[in-house]
Motif scaffolding. Structure first.
Motif, mmCIF file in Angstrom:
data_model
loop_
_atom_site.group_PDB
_atom_site.id
_atom_site.type_symbol
_atom_site.label_atom_id
_atom_site.label_comp_id
_atom_site.label_asym_id
_atom_site.label_seq_id
_atom_site.Cartn_x
_atom_site.Cartn_y
_atom_site.Cartn_z
ATOM 1 N N GLY A 92 -12.435 0.614 6.090
ATOM 2 C CA GLY A 92 -11.377 -0.289 6.543
ATOM 3 C C GLY A 92 -11.283 -0.389 8.050
ATOM 4 N N LYS A 93 -11.255 0.750 8.715
ATOM 5 C CA LYS A 93 -11.121 0.753 10.176
ATOM 6 C C LYS A 93 -12.398 0.324 10.880
ATOM 7 N N ASP A 94 -13.491 0.252 10.128
ATOM 8 C CA ASP A 94 -14.765 -0.181 10.703
ATOM 9 C C ASP A 94 -15.045 -1.655 10.446
ATOM 10 N N ILE A 221 -5.935 -9.848 1.473
ATOM 11 C CA ILE A 221 -5.865 -9.649 2.925
ATOM 12 C C ILE A 221 -4.794 -8.617 3.262
ATOM 13 N N GLN A 222 -3.655 -8.720 2.602
ATOM 14 C CA GLN A 222 -2.564 -7.773 2.843
ATOM 15 C C GLN A 222 -2.991 -6.341 2.540
ATOM 16 N N GLU A 223 -3.668 -6.159 1.396
ATOM 17 C CA GLU A 223 -4.133 -4.832 1.022
ATOM 18 C C GLU A 223 -5.229 -4.337 1.958
ATOM 19 N N ALA A 224 -6.116 -5.232 2.368
ATOM 20 C CA ALA A 224 -7.183 -4.842 3.294
ATOM 21 C C ALA A 224 -6.595 -4.383 4.621
ATOM 22 N N LYS A 225 -5.604 -5.105 5.119
ATOM 23 C CA LYS A 225 -4.965 -4.728 6.383
ATOM 24 C C LYS A 225 -4.251 -3.379 6.254
ATOM 25 N N ARG A 226 -3.647 -3.166 5.075
ATOM 26 C CA ARG A 226 -2.960 -1.884 4.860
ATOM 27 C C ARG A 226 -3.933 -0.721 4.942
ATOM 28 N N MET A 227 -5.214 -0.979 4.576
ATOM 29 C CA MET A 227 -6.232 0.074 4.610
ATOM 30 C C MET A 227 -7.027 0.075 5.912
#
Length: 922
Positions: A92-94, A221-227
C-alpha cells in the motif's frame, strides 16, 4: 404482433417534441421530450432519482513523491482494484495511483452494472467469480456498492442457442455454477415483463447480480487509501522512461518520479498511453459508442427484476432506481473518435444520443418488453466502451518493456472483471505469478498488425456484435481479412481453399472444389464457417482430405507457424537453449529435438521444435499464436551475460512452409531432389537443406506434425510458388490432394497429440501429459522449472492427460463434442475435455483431456495409470452422457504404406519421441 412501419427520420428528433415510433399504424409515445431534456447533465439526473450516491471523497492534493515502487495509471474501477489488491499484499505505501481527471469519473450512467459469473473460458470465469465475491465482501463491510443479487435470465430464440445453453449448463455444473435451462413459461414467471411468443427457452443463473460500478470504484479507492495507497488526481502521464528495457521513471504533468513498475489501466486511452514510451507498447484497442436507455420510474416494477439478456435480439435490460435501464450490441458498432484523441472529461466524452443508430436495438427492446411502449423516457445516454480485436480483455506484462503491465479492453463488463483482474495483476507484480493461466488474455497474443489504426477501426465495428453471438466452433471474423498471405495463397484459392484466420494469417481450413470462381471467372475468397454444434457441412470434404493424407499424399500450407533463427559466434546459443528448454538440445547437427520451455513451476511457456542447422545455429518452430509470446519469454529470461552474444531473429515471414504427408511423400520428393532420402541417409526427426525443382536452400524437416510419413519444407518466399507448382505437378500421378487445418487437426487428435493453447498451458507440466521422457534432468545446465518438475516426479502428478473414445454417439444426429465437455469417472466429475474432434479411422468422437483424483474432502490426490484405467468413464455432451473408452497411449492406427516404407516407418514410430511428433495448434 406489433410491427414497425418505418424508421422516423433524424429531423424529427430535432424538434421540441419527439414522436418515436408508428406502431400498428397507431401513434404510441414513449414520452414527449423536449430537446432540452437531452442536454440534461448527469448530476441533474442523479438528483431526480430516489437514490443519490454520496459525493466522491476529497482526494489528497499533495505533491508528487520523488520515488515510489508502483505507479498505477488510471482511476477507474480496474485501476482502483489493482491499487486495492497491491495494498492487500502489503504494498500500500509503495503504491501511487494517478488519475488525469477524477477517480471514478463524474457519472455512473455509462455502465450496466451487471456482475455475472459465467464466461466462455475457465480463466475468465474465475476472474468474474472473484469479482462477485469481492463486491459481496465490500457490501458486508457496509461500503456502498449498490449490490443486488437478482440473477440473470438469458433468453433464446434459436434452437442452436438452446443447444449452447445445454452446453453451458453441463459446463457450469462441472465448474460449480448453479444454472438451469427453463421453458418459455418458466422464464416469464421469473420476469413477467417479457413477451415469450418467439422464444424457445432460457438459461437462469441465480447467483448473478447488479451493482453500481461508480460506488464500487469509490469503495475500492477508499479501502486502498486506508491501507496506505496515495492518490493524486488531475495528474496525467507525459512520458514513461526506461533503462535497459525496464521501467525507470514516469514524467507527469505534476512532475517526475522514479518507479519500478508501471500499470496502464487507462481504459479508452490505453493505446495512446502506450505510445508515450520508447519502445512503444502496443495495446490494440478502439472505442465505440454504446447507448444506455433509462426510463422514469415504472409503477409496480419489482426491484428484484432479473438482469435479462435477449442474446438473439442483441439487447439487455434491468431494473434501476424504479425504472428500466436497457442497452444492446448492434451488428455493426459505431466507432468513436476515429482520428482524434478521446477527451479527458467525461462530460465532454458523453456524446449526443444517436437515435437513428439505436433504432434497431430499440425495435428489439420494444418487441421483448411491451411495457416500454408506454413508459416515460428519462434519457438515452451515449457512452464509450473500449474493445480489443478479439473481444477479450488485455492483461499482462508488455513484451516491449519489462515491469510495464497492461490492463485494458474491459468491454462493457469492467466491474465484473475488475476484482479478479486487480488480484491477478497484483499477484504478478508482487509474487511474479498468479493463481490462473492467463495466456488467452495475455497482451502477448497480439502482433503489431493488430495495433494498426485502420485495422482496429474496421475490426472494432464488428467485435461488439460478436459479444452476444452464439459461440460456434472455429468462429471467424469478417473484417481484417486477406492481411497475411503466403506466396502460394493465390494457388490455394484456385484449388478451392476455404480460409480461416490465425494471427492475421489466411490458413486453409478445408477445400471445396465447387463454386470456386465468381461471375468474372476470378477465384473467390471464401471464409470457413461451421455455425452448428452438430455434424458440420464440411464433414465429407475433410474426410476426403484425411484419407489422402493417410493413403496417398496430402499437401498442407504450414506457413503460419512461428519461426525463429537463433545463433551465436561460439556456443552461447547452446547454453541459452539448454537453460530455457527442458529437453537436451545439444544434439548432433541435422537433428530435430522437440521440447518444452517451462516456467519456474514446470508449466509450458512454449512447446516447440528445434532443428540444429549447424554447431551454433538453430531454427525454432513454434505455434502460430506464440509469435510474440515466445520472443518475449526468451528475451525476459535470457541471462545478462548472453544478451550481447546470442542473436534471436523472427523469420516467420521469410519462409513459406509446405507439408507433404502420406505413404508416397518420400517417393514424390525423391523425384524433385538429387538428395538421397532413404531412411538411412535422411531418418525421421532430422533436417537437411535440399534443392527442390530449380530452387535451392530449402530447409526440409523429416516430420509432419500429424504422425504421418512426410516432410515440412521451409522455402524462401521467392521460391515458394515454383516449389509448390513442382510438387503439385509431380504429385498428380499419386493423386495428391490439398488438406486444410481441419483434416490435419483430425489426424493429430487420433494420434493423441497435445496442442498448445488447448491442452498445454502455463499450468500444464510435461509429467502430466505423458512427456516426462522429453525432460532431461541430468543436463549440464539446470533448466528453468527443473526443481518443480523433480518435486512433482517425487510426489506424483495430480492430473493425467487421456484420450476418450465415445461409444453410442451417433455423429449424424447427436450434438458433437467441441471442447470443455465434463468428464465423469464412476459417476463423479473428474475433469474436462480440452481438444475434441471426429476420428475418421475410429469412426467415433475423440476427446482429449485431463483426469483428476479428488477425494471426498475435496483434496487432490495423485493420479496413477491404475487409477485411470480402473474407472468407468462418461463424457457429457450438451446434457447427455455418453460412455467412453479411455486410452493412456497413442493407438496404433492401421496404415497403408508402400512395402519398402512400412518397415522403416514402424521401426521408428513406436519409439518414444518418434511416433509422438509435433503437437500444437498452428
Amino acid at each position: 404482433m406489433y410491427k414497425f412501419s418505418r424508421k422516423l427520420p433524424t429531423a424529427l428528433f430535432q424538434r421540441s417534441s419527439i414522436l418515436l415510433y408508428n406502431i400498428d399504424y397507431g401513434f404510441s409515445f414513449l414520452s414527449c421530450i423536449t430537446a432540452k431534456n437531452f442536454q440534461t447533465d448527469a448530476a441533474d439526473v442523479l438528483r431526480k432519482r430516489k437514490f443519490v450516491p454520496p459525493a466522491p471523497p476529497k482526494m489528497a492534493e499533495g505533491s508528487l513523491p520523488t520515488e515510489v515502487r508502483v505507479v498505477v495509471c488510471g482511476g477507474g474501477i480496474v485501476g482502483a482494484s489493482v491499487a486495492y489488491h497491491l495494498a492487500l499484499l502489503g504494498w500500500g505505501k509503495d503504491t501511487l495511483l494517478i488519475e488525469q481527471h477524477t477517480v471514478g469519473g463524474d457519472s455512473p450512467l455509462c455502465a450496466s452494472g451487471f456482475v455475472g459469473r459465467y464466461e466462455p473460458t475457465y480463466c475468465e470465469l474465475k476472474l468474474t467469480e472473484y469479482s462477485l465475491d469481492l463486491i459481496k465482501e465490500l457490501t458486508e463491510k457496509n461500503l456502498p456498492t449498490g449490490w443486488k443479487q437478482v440473477g440473470s435470465l438469458n433468453l433464446a430464440r434459436q434452437f442452436d442457442r438452446m443447444t449452447s445453453y445445454q452446453r453451458m449448463k453441463s459446463i457450469g455444473k462441472a465448474w460449480g455454477i448453479s444454472c438451469e435451462v427453463w421453458t418459455p413459461e418458466e422464464c416469464q414467471a421469473k420476469c413477467p415483463l417479457i413477451d415469450i411468443k418467439d422464444i424457445k427457452g432460457g438459461l437462469w443463473i441465480p447467483d448473478d447480480g447488479v451493482c453500481d460500478p461508480h460506488l464500487v470504484c469509490l469503495s475500492l479507492i477508499q479501502e486502498a487509501k486506508r491501507m496506505g495507497v496515495r492518490v493524486i488526481e488531475h495528474c496525467a502521464v507525459k512520458k514513461i522512461l526506461t533503462d535497459s528495457g525496464k521501467v525507470q521513471q514516469i514524467d507527469t504533468t505534476s512532475g517526475k518520479l522514479s518507479c519500478e513498475f508501471f500499470v496502464n489501466c487507462t481504459g479508452f486511452w490505453a493505446r495512446e498511453v502506450g505510445t508515450l514510451s520508447t519502445p512503444v507498447v502496443k495495446i490494440p484497442l478502439k472505442s465505440v459508442e454504446h447507448h444506455f436507455l433509462y426510463t422514469k420510474p415504472i409503477e409496480g416494477l419489482n426491484p428484484l427484476t432479473p438482469f435479462v439478456r435477449d442474446f438473439d435480439g442483441g439487447v439487455y435490460f434491468r431494473e434501476k432506481d424504479g425504472g428500466i435501464m436497457a442497452g444492446g450490441f448492434e451488428r455493426e458498432a459505431k466507432v468513436a473518435y476515429e482520428d482524434t484523441a478521446v477527451p479527458l472529461s467525461q462530460k465532454e466524452r458523453e456524446l449526443p444520443p444517436d437515435w437513428d443508430h439505436f433504432h434497431e436495438l430499440l425495435d428489439e427492446l420494444l418487441r421483448r418488453v411491451p411495457a416500454l411502449r408506454t413508459a416515460n423516457l428519462d434519457r438515452l445516454s451515449n457512452a464509450l466502451q473500449a474493445f480489443s480485436p478479439d473481444c477479450k480483455w488485455i492483461l499482462g506484462e508488455a513484451p516491449e518493456i519489462e515491469n510495464y503491465y497492461v490492463c485494458a479492453g474491459m468491454k462493457t463488463i469492467g466491474v465484473a472483471a475488475s476484482g479478479g483482474i486487480g488480484r491477478t495483476l497484483a499477484d504478478l507484480i508482487v509474487k511474479g505469478s498468479t493463481y490462473l493461466d492467463l495466456h488467452t488474455l495475455d497482451v502477448n497474443r497480439f502482433l503489431g498488425l493488430h495495433n494498426n489504426r485502420k485495422f482496429l477501426k474496421d475490426r472494432c465495428k464488428e467485435v461488439p456484435g460478436k459479444h452476444y453471438d452464439i459461440c460456434y466452433p472455429f468462429d471467424e471474423y469478417q473484417t481484417g481479412r486477406n492481411l497475411r498471405m503466403s506466396p502460394i495463397y493465390p494457388a490455394l484459392k484456385e484449388a478451392g481453399a476455404i480460409f480461416g484466420q490465425t494471427m492475421g494469417y489466411e490458413r486453409p481450413g478445408y477445400f471445396d472444389p465447387n463454386d470456386i470462381k465468381d461471375e468474372f471467372g476470378i477465384p473467390r475468397f471464401r471464409m470457413a464457417e461451421t455455425r452448428t454444434f452438430h455434424k458440420p457441412a464440411w464433414f465429407d470434404l475433410v474426410a476426403s482430405e484425411y484419407t489422402a493424407c493417410r493413403e496417398r499424399i496430402g499437401l498442407s500450407d504450414y506457413s503460419s507457424f512461428t519461426k525463429y533463427d537463433l545463433w551465436s559466434k561460439e556456443r552461447e546459443v547452446v547454453d541459452l537453449l539448454q537453460y530455457l528448454c527442458s529437453n537436451d538440445v545439444d544434439v548432433p547437427i541435422g537433428s530435430i529435438i522437440h521440447t518444452g520451455m517451462q516456467n519456474p513451476w514446470g508449466g509450458y511457456e512454449n512447446d516447440c521444435s528445434l532443428a540444429r542447422l549447424n554447431e551454433n545455429h538453430y531454427m525454432m518452430i513454434a505455434p502460430t499464436t506464440q509469435q510474440t509470446r515466445s520472443m518475449a519469454w526468451i528475451r525476459k529470461n535470457m541471462p545478462s551475460h548472453l544478451k550481447a552474444s546470442v542473436n534471436v531473429s523472427d523469420v516467420t515471414s521469410m519462409y513459406t512452409a509446405i507439408c507433404i504427408m502420406g505413404p508416397y511423400s518420400r517417393v514424390l520428393l525423391s523425384e524433385l531432389t538429387d538428395t538421397d532420402l532413404s531412411p538411412k541417409n535422411f531418418p525421421f526427426f532430422t533436417y537437411k537443406e535440399l534443392d527442390v525443382g530449380l530452387a535451392n536452400g530449402i530447409r526440409t524437416l523429416n516430420i509432419t506434425h500429424t504422425g504421418e510419413l512426410g516432410y515440412v519444407l521451409y522455402i524462401p518466399n521467392e521460391f515458394a510458388l515454383h516449389v509448390y507448382s513442382r510438387i503439385a505437378q509431380a504429385g498428380q500421378k499419386y493423386n495428391i490432394q490439398h488438406a486444410g487445418y481441419y483434416a490435419t487437426r483430425a489426424l493429430r487428435i487420433e494420434k493423441f497429440y497435445a496442442f498448445w493453447g488447448q491442452d498445454l498451458d502455463t499450468f500444464t507440466t510435461p509429467l502430466e501429459c505423458g512427456r516426462s521422457w522429453r525432460v532431461k534432468f541430468n543436463k549440464p545446465i539446470e533448466f528453468i522449472g527443473r526443481s518443480a518438475l523433480l518435486k512433482q516426479r517425487e510426489e506424483g502428478v495430480k492430473r493425467m492427460y487421456v484420450q476418450l473414445l465415445l461409444n453410442g454417439h451417433d455423429h449424424e444426429i447427436d450434438v458433437w463434442c467441441w471442447g470443455n465437455e465434463p468428464i465423469y469417472r464412476d459417476g463423479k466429475h473428474c475433469g474436462m475435455t480440452t481438444t475434441t474432434g471426429y476420428g475418421y479411422t475410429f469412426k467415433k468422437q475423440v476427446c482429449l483431456g485431463f483426469v483428476r483424483n479428488v477425494d471426498e474432502a475435496g483434496n487432490k490426490m495423485p493420479v496413477t495409470n491404475d487409477f485411470v484405467l480402473s474407472g468407468h468413464y462418461e463424457v457429457e455432451v450438451a446434457g447427455i452422457r455418453f460412455e467412453a473408452k479411455v486410452n493412456l497411449h497413442s493407438p496404433n492406427l492401421p496404415t497403408k504404406f508402400p512395402d519398402k516404407e512400412r518397415e522403416a516407418y514402424h521401426a521408428t514410430r513406436d519409439k518414444p519421441g518418434q511416433g509422438d511428433l509435433l503437437s500444437y495448434k498452428f
